[in-house]
Motif scaffolding. Structure first.
Motif, PDB file in Angstrom:
ATOM      1  N   TRP A   1      23.413  22.120 -11.895  1.00 55.87           N
ATOM      2  CA  TRP A   1      24.599  21.675 -11.144  1.00 55.87           C
ATOM      3  C   TRP A   1      25.873  22.091 -11.887  1.00 55.87           C
ATOM      4  CZ3 TRP A   1      23.978  18.778  -6.544  1.00 55.87           C
ATOM      5  CH2 TRP A   1      25.164  18.357  -5.962  1.00 55.87           C
ATOM      6  N   ARG A   2      25.888  21.810 -13.201  1.00 58.53           N
ATOM      7  CA  ARG A   2      27.067  22.142 -14.013  1.00 58.53           C
ATOM      8  C   ARG A   2      27.292  23.647 -14.040  1.00 58.53           C
ATOM      9  NH1 ARG A   2      26.802  18.558 -19.442  1.00 58.53           N
ATOM     10  NH2 ARG A   2      28.650  19.745 -19.942  1.00 58.53           N
ATOM     11  N   HIS A   3      26.195  24.405 -14.159  1.00 58.13           N
ATOM     12  CA  HIS A   3      26.354  25.856 -14.198  1.00 58.13           C
ATOM     13  C   HIS A   3      26.797  26.392 -12.835  1.00 58.13           C
ATOM     14  CE1 HIS A   3      26.041  29.757 -15.947  1.00 58.13           C
ATOM     15  NE2 HIS A   3      25.319  30.180 -14.922  1.00 58.13           N
TER      16      HIS A   3
ATOM     17  N   TYR B   1       9.775  26.141 -14.646  1.00 57.49           N
ATOM     18  CA  TYR B   1       9.430  25.172 -15.704  1.00 57.49           C
ATOM     19  C   TYR B   1       9.174  23.799 -15.081  1.00 57.49           C
ATOM     20  CZ  TYR B   1      10.605  28.559 -19.301  1.00 57.49           C
ATOM     21  OH  TYR B   1      10.603  29.666 -20.107  1.00 57.49           O
ATOM     22  N   LEU B   2      10.022  23.447 -14.132  1.00 55.20           N
ATOM     23  CA  LEU B   2       9.933  22.123 -13.507  1.00 55.20           C
ATOM     24  C   LEU B   2       8.752  22.037 -12.526  1.00 55.20           C
ATOM     25  CD1 LEU B   2      11.559  19.632 -13.803  1.00 55.20           C
ATOM     26  CD2 LEU B   2      13.133  20.455 -12.062  1.00 55.20           C
TER      27      LEU B   2
ATOM     28  N   PHE C   1      -0.546   0.676 -16.193  1.00 53.87           N
ATOM     29  CA  PHE C   1       0.702   0.901 -15.437  1.00 53.87           C
ATOM     30  C   PHE C   1       1.823   1.290 -16.396  1.00 53.87           C
ATOM     31  CE2 PHE C   1      -1.434  -1.437 -12.070  1.00 53.87           C
ATOM     32  CZ  PHE C   1      -0.958  -0.821 -10.932  1.00 53.87           C
ATOM     33  N   LEU C   2       1.849   0.637 -17.550  1.00 55.18           N
ATOM     34  CA  LEU C   2       2.902   0.901 -18.533  1.00 55.18           C
ATOM     35  C   LEU C   2       2.797   2.346 -19.050  1.00 55.18           C
ATOM     36  CD1 LEU C   2       5.191  -0.549 -20.164  1.00 55.18           C
ATOM     37  CD2 LEU C   2       3.494  -0.825 -21.986  1.00 55.18           C
ATOM     38  N   ILE C   3       1.580   2.766 -19.420  1.00 55.52           N
ATOM     39  CA  ILE C   3       1.415   4.139 -19.958  1.00 55.52           C
ATOM     40  C   ILE C   3       1.736   5.174 -18.868  1.00 55.52           C
ATOM     41  CG2 ILE C   3      -0.121   5.727 -21.182  1.00 55.52           C
ATOM     42  CD1 ILE C   3      -1.895   3.309 -21.869  1.00 55.52           C
ATOM     43  N   ALA C   4       1.207   4.923 -17.657  1.00 55.22           N
ATOM     44  CA  ALA C   4       1.484   5.860 -16.554  1.00 55.22           C
ATOM     45  C   ALA C   4       2.989   5.903 -16.281  1.00 55.22           C
ATOM     46  CB  ALA C   4       0.727   5.434 -15.300  1.00 55.22           C
ATOM     47  N   GLY C   5       3.634   4.737 -16.341  1.00 51.81           N
ATOM     48  CA  GLY C   5       5.083   4.652 -16.102  1.00 51.81           C
ATOM     49  C   GLY C   5       5.864   5.477 -17.113  1.00 51.81           C
ATOM     50  N   ILE C   6       5.410   5.480 -18.374  1.00 49.80           N
ATOM     51  CA  ILE C   6       6.101   6.274 -19.404  1.00 49.80           C
ATOM     52  C   ILE C   6       6.005   7.772 -19.068  1.00 49.80           C
ATOM     53  CG2 ILE C   6       6.005   6.968 -21.847  1.00 49.80           C
ATOM     54  CD1 ILE C   6       5.093   4.028 -22.434  1.00 49.80           C
ATOM     55  N   VAL C   7       4.819   8.199 -18.637  1.00 48.23           N
ATOM     56  CA  VAL C   7       4.642   9.620 -18.275  1.00 48.23           C
ATOM     57  C   VAL C   7       5.544   9.976 -17.086  1.00 48.23           C
ATOM     58  CG1 VAL C   7       2.995  11.371 -17.487  1.00 48.23           C
ATOM     59  CG2 VAL C   7       2.265   9.644 -19.140  1.00 48.23           C
ATOM     60  N   VAL C   8       5.558   9.093 -16.079  1.00 47.83           N
ATOM     61  CA  VAL C   8       6.377   9.349 -14.881  1.00 47.83           C
ATOM     62  C   VAL C   8       7.864   9.395 -15.266  1.00 47.83           C
ATOM     63  CG1 VAL C   8       7.077   8.409 -12.635  1.00 47.83           C
ATOM     64  CG2 VAL C   8       4.667   8.407 -13.284  1.00 47.83           C
ATOM     65  N   LEU C   9       8.270   8.524 -16.181  1.00 48.14           N
ATOM     66  CA  LEU C   9       9.668   8.532 -16.639  1.00 48.14           C
ATOM     67  C   LEU C   9      10.017   9.849 -17.322  1.00 48.14           C
ATOM     68  CD1 LEU C   9      10.621   5.051 -18.139  1.00 48.14           C
ATOM     69  CD2 LEU C   9      11.772   6.315 -16.321  1.00 48.14           C
ATOM     70  N   ALA C  10       9.067  10.381 -18.096  1.00 45.70           N
ATOM     71  CA  ALA C  10       9.303  11.665 -18.772  1.00 45.70           C
ATOM     72  C   ALA C  10       9.496  12.780 -17.743  1.00 45.70           C
ATOM     73  CB  ALA C  10       8.135  11.984 -19.698  1.00 45.70           C
ATOM     74  N   VAL C  11       8.688  12.735 -16.679  1.00 41.54           N
ATOM     75  CA  VAL C  11       8.814  13.748 -15.611  1.00 41.54           C
ATOM     76  C   VAL C  11      10.182  13.627 -14.933  1.00 41.54           C
ATOM     77  CG1 VAL C  11       7.893  14.509 -13.390  1.00 41.54           C
ATOM     78  CG2 VAL C  11       6.333  13.847 -15.193  1.00 41.54           C
ATOM     79  N   LEU C  12      10.581  12.383 -14.658  1.00 46.39           N
ATOM     80  CA  LEU C  12      11.893  12.155 -14.034  1.00 46.39           C
ATOM     81  C   LEU C  12      13.014  12.655 -14.942  1.00 46.39           C
ATOM     82  CD1 LEU C  12      12.036   8.640 -12.305  1.00 46.39           C
ATOM     83  CD2 LEU C  12      12.549  10.853 -11.294  1.00 46.39           C
ATOM     84  N   ALA C  13      12.860  12.388 -16.244  1.00 48.78           N
ATOM     85  CA  ALA C  13      13.887  12.815 -17.197  1.00 48.78           C
ATOM     86  C   ALA C  13      14.032  14.336 -17.186  1.00 48.78           C
ATOM     87  CB  ALA C  13      13.528  12.328 -18.598  1.00 48.78           C
ATOM     88  N   GLN C  14      12.896  15.051 -17.134  1.00 51.81           N
ATOM     89  CA  GLN C  14      12.966  16.518 -17.099  1.00 51.81           C
ATOM     90  C   GLN C  14      13.655  16.997 -15.819  1.00 51.81           C
ATOM     91  OE1 GLN C  14       9.229  18.681 -17.351  1.00 51.81           O
ATOM     92  NE2 GLN C  14      10.277  20.636 -17.590  1.00 51.81           N
ATOM     93  N   SER C  15      13.327  16.343 -14.693  1.00 52.47           N
ATOM     94  CA  SER C  15      13.931  16.740 -13.418  1.00 52.47           C
ATOM     95  C   SER C  15      15.447  16.515 -13.458  1.00 52.47           C
ATOM     96  CB  SER C  15      13.337  15.929 -12.267  1.00 52.47           C
ATOM     97  OG  SER C  15      11.949  16.062 -12.252  1.00 52.47           O
ATOM     98  N   PHE C  16      15.884  15.355 -13.952  1.00 56.00           N
ATOM     99  CA  PHE C  16      17.320  15.071 -14.026  1.00 56.00           C
ATOM    100  C   PHE C  16      18.011  16.034 -14.994  1.00 56.00           C
ATOM    101  CE2 PHE C  16      16.500  10.861 -12.045  1.00 56.00           C
ATOM    102  CZ  PHE C  16      17.507  10.914 -11.084  1.00 56.00           C
ATOM    103  N   PHE C  17      17.322  16.369 -16.084  1.00 53.40           N
ATOM    104  CA  PHE C  17      17.904  17.277 -17.070  1.00 53.40           C
ATOM    105  C   PHE C  17      18.214  18.635 -16.420  1.00 53.40           C
ATOM    106  CE2 PHE C  17      17.451  20.722 -20.107  1.00 53.40           C
ATOM    107  CZ  PHE C  17      18.314  20.332 -21.107  1.00 53.40           C
ATOM    108  N   PHE C  18      17.205  19.189 -15.720  1.00 50.89           N
ATOM    109  CA  PHE C  18      17.411  20.514 -15.110  1.00 50.89           C
ATOM    110  C   PHE C  18      18.383  20.446 -13.928  1.00 50.89           C
ATOM    111  CE2 PHE C  18      13.704  21.854 -17.566  1.00 50.89           C
ATOM    112  CZ  PHE C  18      14.144  23.083 -17.990  1.00 50.89           C
TER     113      PHE C  18
END
Lengths: 220, 245
Positions: free
Chosen positions: B33-35, A78-79, B11-28
């Motif tokens: 890690w917890r599992h 997914y990632l 830059f602002l719009i691109a930054g929002i997209v990049v932040l979303a990608v980072l958020a998904q990476s941190f989420f997984f």
């Protein structure tokens, strides 16, 4: 009573939500730019541009999905399919991590290992790109210097040399046929390099066919 | 608002997209890690995976920064930054952008500036031309992974061989790719020998790392063998290219 989802089921559920949301977020970029600058899309240019781009890359996308998902596991897939650079970064990162701890991606431990590797690789890559963008003026002459250019041009050979020797040494009986076939193909047909994405599943099918025969004969 | 390929709003719009990608990476990352801890994986093991991967990622990530710099000359910084932080790779983004420009009667090499309409069209083609994987994984991913797990349950040994075959199939294609320009040497152009030699240096370095682990008991080397062989291979490309290029 609400049914408790297993780890892998929850990865699939959340992965689907994330990826489908990312489809919308990615499409928002051209839409938002168009709205903010009051600019419409050039539909003729878009249609012709898609016609010359999409057939090849959609085909590669379908092939990559069926080839890499079984290698990377659920969370990693997914990632990886959102963050990109699968062949030159995410797949080798996952392979290296699985090799490091001796885990198989089909096990729960392997699933965790592959996901952590791909997530860390994505985060580090994203942060380095951010740093590169912030420091683009001082970095450009350094990273574009003719002295360093050959090093960055040869990342794939340097990557697959190290990775290849480990896997081939450990599974040489399976490796011989696909490696020989690919060497012959690439040497005999110059310029095949642009189709390497399509040749990955060919290599996979040959490796699977050979290993199945050897396994049935008790040679593995 | 007057359009420019490096407008702060982009830059602002691109930054929002990049932040979303980072958020998904941190989420997984957090979820895995917890599992990992839940199923009894030692913290030390989890940290080793993360550190080794982070070190390994640096050199290829720098190559992606070079791609951003290269594309930014034509498309400005925000669009290449966003595209190469998500699905894209230079091998796809340049032809996609060039195809879109060519469809509008422009030539990639001649571009010095873009109008907002041209920019939106290029961004749309780059985005939609490579979106298959992102939505196809949610559609077929569960069945594919489920099939793999069932295979392992039915016959564990064949399951392991199956995984090894998948990896070797991919590796074999890229080993062949390294020899793509090899035949040039028959026409007196020795540059075709550079990629195979770099690969050989990297493979030898991996062998040296394995020896160091075995003979000198340098267990830490196991975590860094791939980044070391990658880096040594890349560095070796400099003198090898100077010699043959």
């Amino acid at each position: 009573m609400k049914k408790q989802l297993s780890y892998i089921d929850s990865v699939h559920r959340e992965g689907r939500i994330w990826n489908l949301s990312m489809v919308v977020i990615l499409l928002l970029f051209p839409v938002a730019v168009g709205l903010l600058f009051n600019a419409g899309i050039d539909w003729r240019g878009f249609a012709l541009g898609m016609l010359s781009t999409a057939p090849m890359y959609w085909a590669v996308g379908v092939i990559e999905t069926f080839t890499y998902v079984p290698m990377l596991g659920a969370g990693g897939s997914y990632l990886a399919f959102v963050t990109g650079n699968i062949t030159n970064l995410k797949a080798p990162a996952a392979l290296n991590a699985l090799e490091l701890v001796g885990a198989d991606v089909k096990t729960e431990e392997g699933e965790v290992v592959s996901t952590i590797a791909i997530a860390v690789s994505s985060i580090v890559t994203t942060l380095i790109i951010v740093l590169g963008v912030v420091l683009i003026t001082p970095l450009t002459p350094l990273l574009n210097s003719p002295v360093l250019a050959p090093a960055f041009d040869q990342i794939l050979p340097a990557l697959f040399g190290g990775l290849g020797v480990v896997y081939i040494a450990r599974n040489w009986k399976i490796a011989v046929a696909p490696v020989l076939l690919m060497l012959i193909l690439f040497i005999a047909i110059p310029g095949l390099g642009s189709y390497v994405g399509i040749l990955v599943p060919v290599g996979v099918l040959v490796a699977l066919g050979v290993s199945r025969i050897l396994y049935r004969k008790g040679r593995l | 608002m007057e359009f420019s390929v490096n407008h702060p709003v982009l830059f602002l719009i691109a930054g929002i997209v990049v932040l979303a990608v980072l958020a998904q990476s941190f989420f997984f990352l957090r979820k895995a890690w917890r599992h990992g801890k839940e199923i009894g994986m030692p913290m030390d093991k989890l940290k080793r995976i993360a550190i080794s991967t982070a070190v390994f990622t640096v050199a290829p990530a720098l190559a992606i920064v070079i791609s951003v710099i290269s594309l930014s000359k034509k498309l400005g910084i925000p669009l290449p930054w966003m595209r190469l932080s998500v699905v894209g790779a230079i091998t796809y983004e340049t032809p996609a952008a060039a195809n879109a420009l060519s469809a509008m009667g422009l030539e990639w090499a001649q571009i010095t500036s873009l109008t907002a309409t041209q920019y939106v069209t290029v961004a749309a083609v780059m985005t939609m031309g490579i979106m298959v994987g992102i939505w196809l994984v949610p559609v077929v991913g569960k069945k594919l992974i489920g099939g793999m797990i069932n295979l392992e349950k039915r016959d564990k040994k064949w399951g392991e061989i199956f995984s090894a075959s998948l990896f070797l199939g991919m590796i074999s294609a890229f080993l062949g790719y390294v020899f793509d320009d090899f035949t040039d040497i028959f026409h007196g152009d020795w540059k075709g020998l550079i990629p195979p030699l770099v690969m050989l240096v990297s493979a030898c370095m991996m062998g040296v790392c394995a020896l160091a682990m075995k003979k000198l008991k340098w267990r830490w080397m196991n975590d860094y063998a791939l980044p070391i062989s990658l880096l040594v291979g890349m560095i070796s490309a400099i003198p090898i290219t100077a010699w043959l290029g």
